[in-house]
Write a protein that holds these residues in place. Structure first.
Motif, short mmCIF file in Angstrom:
data_model
loop_
_atom_site.label_atom_id
_atom_site.label_comp_id
_atom_site.label_asym_id
_atom_site.label_seq_id
_atom_site.Cartn_x
_atom_site.Cartn_y
_atom_site.Cartn_z
N VAL A 1 -0.07 -4.86 13.38
CA VAL A 1 -0.24 -4.52 12.09
C VAL A 1 1.07 -3.92 11.30
O VAL A 1 1.41 -4.27 10.25
CB VAL A 1 -1.53 -3.18 11.52
N ALA A 2 1.78 -3.15 12.04
CA ALA A 2 2.94 -2.74 11.83
C ALA A 2 4.10 -3.71 11.71
O ALA A 2 4.74 -3.83 10.81
CB ALA A 2 3.60 -1.66 12.82
N LEU A 3 4.01 -4.70 12.46
CA LEU A 3 5.00 -5.95 12.49
C LEU A 3 4.66 -6.63 11.32
O LEU A 3 5.47 -7.24 10.48
CB LEU A 3 4.87 -6.68 13.72
N VAL B 1 6.07 -4.97 8.13
CA VAL B 1 7.47 -4.87 8.19
C VAL B 1 7.99 -6.31 7.75
O VAL B 1 8.90 -6.60 6.78
CB VAL B 1 8.14 -4.68 9.40
N VAL B 2 7.33 -7.41 8.12
CA VAL B 2 7.49 -8.88 7.68
C VAL B 2 7.19 -8.89 6.27
O VAL B 2 8.17 -9.48 5.54
CB VAL B 2 6.72 -9.77 8.61
N ALA B 3 6.17 -8.35 5.73
CA ALA B 3 5.82 -8.35 4.20
C ALA B 3 6.65 -7.67 3.41
O ALA B 3 7.21 -8.24 2.39
CB ALA B 3 4.16 -7.86 4.18
N ALA C 1 11.37 -8.30 -0.35
CA ALA C 1 12.71 -7.95 -0.49
C ALA C 1 13.52 -9.25 -1.03
O ALA C 1 14.48 -9.17 -1.79
CB ALA C 1 13.24 -6.96 0.55
N VAL C 2 13.44 -10.03 -0.11
CA VAL C 2 14.07 -11.49 -0.20
C VAL C 2 13.68 -12.15 -1.27
O VAL C 2 14.52 -12.64 -2.22
CB VAL C 2 13.82 -12.23 1.09
#
Length: 65
Positions: A51-53, A56-58, A63-64
């Protein structure tokens, strides 16, 4: 010698005795595989990491974008 002196060889000897002893056999009435306790905690930790990963990916994806 001082009163608080600890013999460093004493702890080394205890460690060697611990390492060199064969592994204790599990009693026959105790199952080797746990059906709860440790496995559920490990699964919970793994799920939390996934879930943490994903979070972070989201965040990076937003941001991109």
């Amino acid at each position: 010698m001082a009163e608080n002196y600890e013999d460093p060889a004493g702890s080394t000897q205890m460690f060697r005795a611990f390492v060199e002893t064969p592994a204790a056999q599990a009693p026959s009435n105790v199952s080797v595989h746990r059906s709860g306790g440790g496995n559920s905690r490990t699964g919970l930790i793994a799920a939390g990491a996934v879930v943490a990963l994903l979070v972070v990916v989201a965040v990076v994806w937003l941001a991109v974008k």
